[in-house]
Write a protein that holds these residues in place. Structure first.
Motif, PDB file in Angstrom:
ATOM      1  N   GLU A 170      -7.634   3.739   6.226  1.00 22.63           N
ATOM      2  CA  GLU A 170      -8.907   3.272   7.193  1.00 22.63           C
ATOM      3  C   GLU A 170     -10.100   3.210   6.398  1.00 22.63           C
ATOM      4  O   GLU A 170     -10.763   2.250   6.989  1.00 22.63           O
ATOM      5  N   THR A 171     -10.409   3.957   5.480  1.00 23.30           N
ATOM      6  CA  THR A 171     -11.735   3.829   4.863  1.00 23.30           C
ATOM      7  C   THR A 171     -11.727   2.602   4.147  1.00 23.30           C
ATOM      8  O   THR A 171     -12.771   1.629   4.187  1.00 23.30           O
ATOM      9  N   LEU A 176     -14.034  -3.022   3.537  1.00 20.90           N
ATOM     10  CA  LEU A 176     -13.746  -4.636   3.307  1.00 20.90           C
ATOM     11  C   LEU A 176     -14.260  -5.330   4.689  1.00 20.90           C
ATOM     12  O   LEU A 176     -14.763  -6.427   4.648  1.00 20.90           O
ATOM     13  N   SER A 177     -14.147  -4.831   5.616  1.00 18.08           N
ATOM     14  CA  SER A 177     -14.762  -5.404   6.805  1.00 18.08           C
ATOM     15  C   SER A 177     -16.327  -5.673   6.798  1.00 18.08           C
ATOM     16  O   SER A 177     -16.813  -6.348   7.009  1.00 18.08           O
ATOM     17  N   MET A 200      -8.858  -6.078  -3.546  1.00 22.02           N
ATOM     18  CA  MET A 200      -7.859  -6.092  -2.804  1.00 22.02           C
ATOM     19  C   MET A 200      -6.605  -5.836  -3.979  1.00 22.02           C
ATOM     20  O   MET A 200      -5.647  -5.813  -3.700  1.00 22.02           O
ATOM     21  N   ALA A 201      -7.100  -6.191  -5.304  1.00 19.42           N
ATOM     22  CA  ALA A 201      -6.151  -6.129  -6.289  1.00 19.42           C
ATOM     23  C   ALA A 201      -5.845  -4.761  -6.977  1.00 19.42           C
ATOM     24  O   ALA A 201      -4.803  -4.442  -7.587  1.00 19.42           O
ATOM     25  N   PRO A 206      -5.003  -1.900   1.710  1.00 21.14           N
ATOM     26  CA  PRO A 206      -4.298  -2.341   2.827  1.00 21.14           C
ATOM     27  C   PRO A 206      -4.533  -3.979   2.797  1.00 21.14           C
ATOM     28  O   PRO A 206      -5.627  -4.331   2.565  1.00 21.14           O
ATOM     29  N   GLN A 207      -3.414  -4.831   2.906  1.00 20.12           N
ATOM     30  CA  GLN A 207      -3.628  -6.205   2.818  1.00 20.12           C
ATOM     31  C   GLN A 207      -3.744  -6.793   4.293  1.00 20.12           C
ATOM     32  O   GLN A 207      -4.656  -7.649   4.257  1.00 20.12           O
ATOM     33  N   ASP A 208      -3.676  -6.097   5.203  1.00 21.87           N
ATOM     34  CA  ASP A 208      -3.832  -6.447   6.632  1.00 21.87           C
ATOM     35  C   ASP A 208      -5.009  -5.805   7.323  1.00 21.87           C
ATOM     36  O   ASP A 208      -4.938  -4.387   7.526  1.00 21.87           O
TER      37      ASP A 208
END
Length: 283
Positions: A170-171, A176-177, A200-201, A206-208
C-alpha cells in the motif's frame, strides 16, 4: 482526449513549434481554444507548430502561460527557438536565492520536533531540519548513503527504511502515485521516468498501481513505521513556492511530517529521545 495526469513521455530535441504542440496535446487543448486563451490567431498558432513561423519571445511566454508549461521546459523552448533562456536555474544557496533560502530554513526549523525536508523535483534531499536525520537515524545509519540522498530510494531500498514500513504494498503504491501526481507540470519527464523505473526494479514492488486492498477511511494515507518498541503513523504536507520566477524556486518541495493520530503524538518524544541511534549524519 489525453490528460495531464496520465501522460508520461520524454521530450526529445525538437523545434520550438514541435515542443509547443507536444504541450498543447498533453494539456488536451485544441488550437482554437489556445488561440482564444492567448489572443493569438489560430492560423499563427498553426504556423508556429508546423515550423512555418518562428514565435517571438513574448509569444512563447503567452503560449507557455496558457499551457502551464514548467519553467525548465520553457527554457528548452526558448533555446529551440534561438533565444537565450529566460528563467534562471541558480542553486538554492546562491546569492539570488537568499530570500527563498531563508524562508526554507525558517520553515524547516519551525517544524521541530517533527521531520521536515527540502527536496528538488526528483526527491533528492537539499536540506533538512535537525529532527529529520535524527528520525531516520533511529532506523538506519544515514552515513552509509552518499549525498545527495534520495528520499524515495531510502524508502524502497530493502536495506534502508523498507523493513520498518508497515503495509509495504500500500505504501509503495501510494509513493509511486505521488511521484506521478507531483511531477512538475503534471508530466513525467525522462529523469522522473528513470526514477520510477529504478524504484520499480527493487524486489517486491507492486507492478500494478491500481491493485491491492482498499485504503483505510482516512483523509490521507499515513506512513506507518514500526520498531521493537513503537508504531508511528505519520503523514506529510507538501509546500511549494507561490508564483515562482526561477527554475529552482519552482522545483523545490518542502515535506513536513506530522503525527497521524494521538497515539503517535504521545509516543513520539519517547521514540526520539532514545540513545540507540544508528548514526548521526544528516541527509
Amino acid at each position: 482526449m489525453t490528460t495531464a495526469s496520465d501522460v508520461s513521455r520524454p521530450f526529445h530535441p525538437a523545434s520550438a513549434g514541435m515542443l509547443l504542440r507536444q504541450w498543447r496535446e498533453i494539456r488536451g487543448k485544441p488550437q482554437l481554444e489556445l488561440a482564444l486563451d492567448t489572443g493569438i490567431s489560430q492560423k499563427h498558432v498553426s504556423f508556429v507548430e508546423t515550423g512555418r513561423a518562428t514565435p517571438s519571445r513574448q509569444m512563447i511566454i503567452d503560449l507557455a502561460d496558457a499551457l502551464q508549461i514548467p519553467l525548465r521546459e520553457r527554457n528548452a523552448i526558448f533555446l529551440a527557438a534561438g533565444y537565450a533562456p529566460v528563467y534562471r536555474d541558480d542553486p538554492l544557496d546562491a546569492a539570488s536565492m537568499q530570500g527563498i533560502h531563508r524562508a526554507v530554513r525558517r520553515m524547516l526549523r519551525q517544524h521541530e520536533p517533527f521531520p521536515a525536508i527540502a527536496m528538488d523535483r526528483y526527491w533528492n534531499v537539499i536540506e533538512t531540519n535537525v529532527s529529520a536525520p535524527a528520525f531516520f537515524n533511529r532506523f538506519i545509519d544515514l552515513s552509509r548513503y552518499p549525498r545527495p540522498r534520495n528520499l524515495l530510494h531510502l524508502m524502497f531500498d530493502p536495506e534502508g527504511m523498507r523493513p520498518f514500513l508497515m503495509r509495504w504494498e500500500e505504501t509503495a503504491r501510494s509513493l509511486l502515485s505521488r511521484v506521478r501526481r507531483e511531477a512538475i507540470g503534471h508530466v513525467s519527464d525522462e529523469r522522473t521516468q528513470a526514477l520510477i523505473a529504478e524504484l520499480m526494479a527493487y524486489p517486491d514492488v507492486p507492478q500494478d498501481p491500481h491493485s491491492g486492498p482498499v485504503p483505510d477511511a482516512l483523509p490521507m494515507i499515513p506512513l506507518r513505521f514500526r520498531t521493537e518498541r513503537h508504531t508511528l503513523n505519520l503523514f506529510s504536507m507538501i509546500s511549494t513556492v507561490g508564483t515562482p520566477q526561477t527554475v529552482t524556486a519552482e522545483e523545490i518541495r518542502i515535506e513536513t511530517m506530522f503525527p497521524a493520530d494521538d497515539q503517535t503524538e504521545s509516543v513520539y518524544p519517547d521514540f526520539m529521545s532514545g540513545n540507540d541511534l544508528a548514526g548521526q549524519d544528516r541527509p
